[in-house]
Design a protein around this motif. Structure first.
Motif, PDB file in Angstrom:
ATOM      1  N   ASN A  76       0.952  -1.418   0.063  1.00 13.89           N
ATOM      2  CA  ASN A  76      -0.101  -0.060  -0.104  1.00 13.89           C
ATOM      3  C   ASN A  76       0.922   1.262  -0.149  1.00 13.89           C
ATOM      4  O   ASN A  76       2.148   1.129   0.188  1.00 13.89           O
ATOM      5  CB  ASN A  76      -1.061   0.150   1.173  1.00 13.89           C
ATOM      6  N   ALA A  77       0.206   2.233  -0.257  1.00 10.30           N
ATOM      7  CA  ALA A  77       1.009   3.757  -0.410  1.00 10.30           C
ATOM      8  C   ALA A  77       1.548   4.057   1.049  1.00 10.30           C
ATOM      9  O   ALA A  77       2.502   4.780   1.101  1.00 10.30           O
ATOM     10  CB  ALA A  77       0.215   4.568  -1.216  1.00 10.30           C
ATOM     11  N   THR A  78       0.914   3.737   2.240  1.00 15.60           N
ATOM     12  CA  THR A  78       1.290   4.304   3.258  1.00 15.60           C
ATOM     13  C   THR A  78       2.610   3.469   3.898  1.00 15.60           C
ATOM     14  O   THR A  78       3.899   4.198   4.080  1.00 15.60           O
ATOM     15  CB  THR A  78       0.363   3.747   4.725  1.00 15.60           C
ATOM     16  N   ALA A  80       4.706   2.135   1.352  1.00 12.08           N
ATOM     17  CA  ALA A  80       5.632   2.875   0.420  1.00 12.08           C
ATOM     18  C   ALA A  80       6.085   4.143   0.865  1.00 12.08           C
ATOM     19  O   ALA A  80       7.432   4.201   0.605  1.00 12.08           O
ATOM     20  CB  ALA A  80       4.985   2.734  -0.841  1.00 12.08           C
ATOM     21  N   LEU A  81       5.622   4.647   1.389  1.00 15.51           N
ATOM     22  CA  LEU A  81       5.858   6.270   1.806  1.00 15.51           C
ATOM     23  C   LEU A  81       6.751   5.861   2.994  1.00 15.51           C
ATOM     24  O   LEU A  81       8.174   6.738   3.165  1.00 15.51           O
ATOM     25  CB  LEU A  81       4.797   6.878   2.398  1.00 15.51           C
ATOM     26  N   GLU A  82       6.727   4.986   3.743  1.00 14.14           N
ATOM     27  CA  GLU A  82       7.634   4.825   4.954  1.00 14.14           C
ATOM     28  C   GLU A  82       8.860   4.171   4.539  1.00 14.14           C
ATOM     29  O   GLU A  82      10.054   4.738   4.936  1.00 14.14           O
ATOM     30  CB  GLU A  82       6.908   3.674   6.114  1.00 14.14           C
ATOM     31  N   ALA A 103      -2.336   9.845   5.846  1.00 12.93           N
ATOM     32  CA  ALA A 103      -0.942   8.975   5.606  1.00 12.93           C
ATOM     33  C   ALA A 103       0.274   9.632   5.393  1.00 12.93           C
ATOM     34  O   ALA A 103       1.422   9.122   5.734  1.00 12.93           O
ATOM     35  CB  ALA A 103      -1.541   7.782   4.549  1.00 12.93           C
ATOM     36  N   SER A 104       0.157  10.852   4.773  1.00  8.96           N
ATOM     37  CA  SER A 104       1.416  11.316   4.253  1.00  8.96           C
ATOM     38  C   SER A 104       2.409  11.879   5.461  1.00  8.96           C
ATOM     39  O   SER A 104       3.483  11.686   5.740  1.00  8.96           O
ATOM     40  CB  SER A 104       0.919  12.578   3.405  1.00  8.96           C
ATOM     41  N   ALA A 105       1.535  12.361   6.546  1.00  3.68           N
ATOM     42  CA  ALA A 105       2.166  12.905   7.647  1.00  3.68           C
ATOM     43  C   ALA A 105       2.361  11.473   8.680  1.00  3.68           C
ATOM     44  O   ALA A 105       3.675  11.401   9.144  1.00  3.68           O
ATOM     45  CB  ALA A 105       1.121  13.803   8.281  1.00  3.68           C
ATOM     46  N   GLU A 207      -5.864  -3.459  -2.502  1.00  2.52           N
ATOM     47  CA  GLU A 207      -4.604  -2.525  -1.586  1.00  2.52           C
ATOM     48  C   GLU A 207      -3.305  -2.805  -2.382  1.00  2.52           C
ATOM     49  O   GLU A 207      -3.210  -3.748  -3.091  1.00  2.52           O
ATOM     50  CB  GLU A 207      -4.396  -3.276  -0.280  1.00  2.52           C
ATOM     51  N   GLY A 208      -2.949  -1.426  -2.508  1.00  2.00           N
ATOM     52  CA  GLY A 208      -1.419  -1.516  -3.306  1.00  2.00           C
ATOM     53  C   GLY A 208      -0.818  -0.222  -3.430  1.00  2.00           C
ATOM     54  O   GLY A 208      -1.374   0.725  -3.195  1.00  2.00           O
ATOM     55  N   GLY A 209       0.447  -0.223  -3.811  1.00  3.71           N
ATOM     56  CA  GLY A 209       0.971   0.878  -4.231  1.00  3.71           C
ATOM     57  C   GLY A 209       2.296   0.542  -4.911  1.00  3.71           C
ATOM     58  O   GLY A 209       2.606  -0.493  -5.245  1.00  3.71           O
TER      59      GLY A 209
HETATM   60  C1  LIG Z   1      -2.396  11.678  -0.791  1.00  2.00           C
HETATM   61  C2  LIG Z   1      -2.403  10.407  -0.152  1.00  2.00           C
HETATM   62  N1  LIG Z   1      -1.365   9.727   0.530  1.00  2.00           N
HETATM   63  C3  LIG Z   1      -1.155   8.423   0.777  1.00  2.00           C
HETATM   64  C4  LIG Z   1      -2.399   7.640   0.920  1.00  2.00           C
HETATM   65  C5  LIG Z   1      -2.420   6.329   1.367  1.00  2.00           C
HETATM   66  O1  LIG Z   1      -2.388   5.215   0.352  1.00  2.00           O
HETATM   67  P1  LIG Z   1      -2.910   3.736   0.953  1.00  2.00           P
HETATM   68  O2  LIG Z   1      -4.089   3.815   1.072  1.00  2.00           O
HETATM   69  O3  LIG Z   1      -2.468   3.120  -0.321  1.00  2.00           O
HETATM   70  O4  LIG Z   1      -1.849   3.432   1.947  1.00  2.00           O
HETATM   71  C6  LIG Z   1      -3.704   8.164   0.205  1.00  2.00           C
HETATM   72  C7  LIG Z   1      -4.821   7.235   0.141  1.00  2.00           C
HETATM   73  O5  LIG Z   1      -6.045   7.547   0.087  1.00  2.00           O
HETATM   74  C8  LIG Z   1      -3.498   9.356  -0.304  1.00  2.00           C
HETATM   75  O6  LIG Z   1      -4.784   9.920  -0.872  1.00  2.00           O
END
Ligand SMILES: Cc1ncc(COP(=O)(O)O)c(C=O)c1O
Length: 399
Positions: A76-78, A80-82, A103-105, A207-209
């Protein structure tokens, strides 16, 4: 059914216009047979995770589509950001907008990095580069730009600030799959970019990223970190996590990819339908997408100027929800107003006037393949009706 007087509003006991809930971001499903065939292949292979053939195929196709050297698929993107922040060696403070999904923060805070919230440009809704420099301290290590609604950040200015101060630059491109800046696909900007393929995104893998980068060294690091830090069997060379994408998710991703043009076309048609349906309503502004760029048109976002409409955004939300239109107040109330940031930075709002303003007037309306022109016409007429009859509605609520 169109409303002809306020007694017919569901808010006041009338029958809702829609029998079923209309959502923002109801998942798009591509070719079901194709997906099921892939799932059957996967089951026959007994290869369900751990960098399977579908994950590899998806990574290759995404990298080709985005015009980047490396694409690392993640759960997932969260996460992935980490992984991305850790691979870049971010620590101390990182500057990002508060007008973004939490999730960005959280991804930064999760790593013990302090998110420093920067105000946004009210026109683009993206981090305002003019305000970034003021926030740089001796502890700042990076900038995390977010391409909100798929509209690219001011990459040139952010890049030159990052360069000038020796900061690392990454982008949260969760909204921006399929979008361009000056004709170049988002995915190759900064040192790396992070996409979300969550079910509610127009392109989903359940789910994914993914993290995309043109940097070989970073790519290798990211791949290792996604897989517990392994570099070959029995050899762990770094701290890692479990960020692997499963095969079933990759199967969905590959299937979504095949229908992507169709999803974008639907979104674009919906955007045009909203644009004409809302045309001429004073105080309601639909955000604009540059016709010169590729956009995914996933986000139907309006700004409500209460000074003109008389109707607050929040009363409009109540009216819409009663009619089963699940409009959403993204990104209300802003990351800085959520925990732990609200307690950690009680005065943050003083430096975020544009963010505060936007969180009070922005509304996202339902779109995607589950919504068509007829529904959109009803929604727009309802918004018009609510504004025209605002005084009567408010008086009735106060009575
Ligand atoms: C701007 C932004 N960053 C991060 C995320 C996190 O993505 P994920 O749900 O794949 O973890 C989202 C999800 O909605 C988002 O809108």
């Amino acid at each position: 059914m169109y409303k002809t007087n306020i007694n017919e509003l569901a808010l006041f006991g009338g029958t809702p216009i829609f029998n079923e809930l209309l959502h923002v971001g109801r998942p798009n499903i591509g070719n079901r047979e194709q997906l099921l065939a892939r799932i059957n292949d996967m089951l026959d292979r007994h290869w369900l995770s751990n960098n399977g053939p579908f994950v590899q195929e998806l990574e290759q196709k995404l990298a080709g589509y985005l015009g980047v050297k490396h694409c690392i698929a993640v759960c997932n993107a969260t996460v992935a950001l980490e992984i991305a922040a850790r691979a870049l060696g971010l620590q101390g403070e990182v500057i990002l907008p508060s007008f973004t999904f939490i999730a960005s923060a959280h991804a930064l805070q999760w790593l013990g990095i302090t998110p420093v919230f920067c105000d946004v440009d009210p026109l683009t809704h993206n981090i305002d580069p003019m305000k970034v420099e003021n926030l740089i301290t001796q502890h700042t290590t990076g900038i995390l730009g977010v391409h909100v609604w798929g509209r690219a950040c001011h990459i040139e200015k952010l890049s030159s600030i990052a360069k000038k101060h020796g900061l690392r630059l990454m982008f949260d491109a969760a909204h921006a799959f399929g979008c361009t800046l000056q004709g170049k696909m988002i995915g190759g900007f900064g040192e790396l970019e992070v996409f979300s393929f969550h079910a509610t995104k127009f392109f989903n893998s359940f789910e994914g990223g993914a993290v995309t980068t043109n940097n070989d060294e970073l790519a290798e690091k990211l791949r290792g970190m996604r897989n517990f830090g392994f570099a070959g069997l029995d050899n762990v060379i770094d701290i890692g996590t479990n960020g692997k994408m499963s095969e079933v998710s990759a199967a969905m991703g590959l299937t979504s990819l095949e229908s992507m043009d169709q999803f974008i076309e639907t979104n674009h048609n919906n955007y045009l339908a909203y644009s004409s349906g809302l045309d001429g309503i004073s105080g309601i502004q639909l955000i604009k997408y540059s016709e010169k760029e590729k956009n995914n048109y996933q986000y139907i976002v309006i700004e409500i100027d209460e000074g003109v409409t008389g109707l607050s955004r929040d009363l409009l939300v109540k009216i819409l929800h009663a009619e089963n239109v699940r409009a959403r107040r993204y990104f209300y109330p802003g990351c800085h107003q959520m925990e732990p940031y609200r307690s950690n930075f009680p005065n943050a709002k003083l430096t975020l006037p544009e963010t505060e303003n936007l969180t009070l007037k922005v509304l996202q309306l339902p779109s995607g393949t589950a919504v068509g022109e007829e529904e959109i016409s009803y929604i727009c007429k309802l918004i018009r009706f609510a504004i025209v009859n605002e005084a009567e509605i408010s008086a009735r609520l106060e009575a």
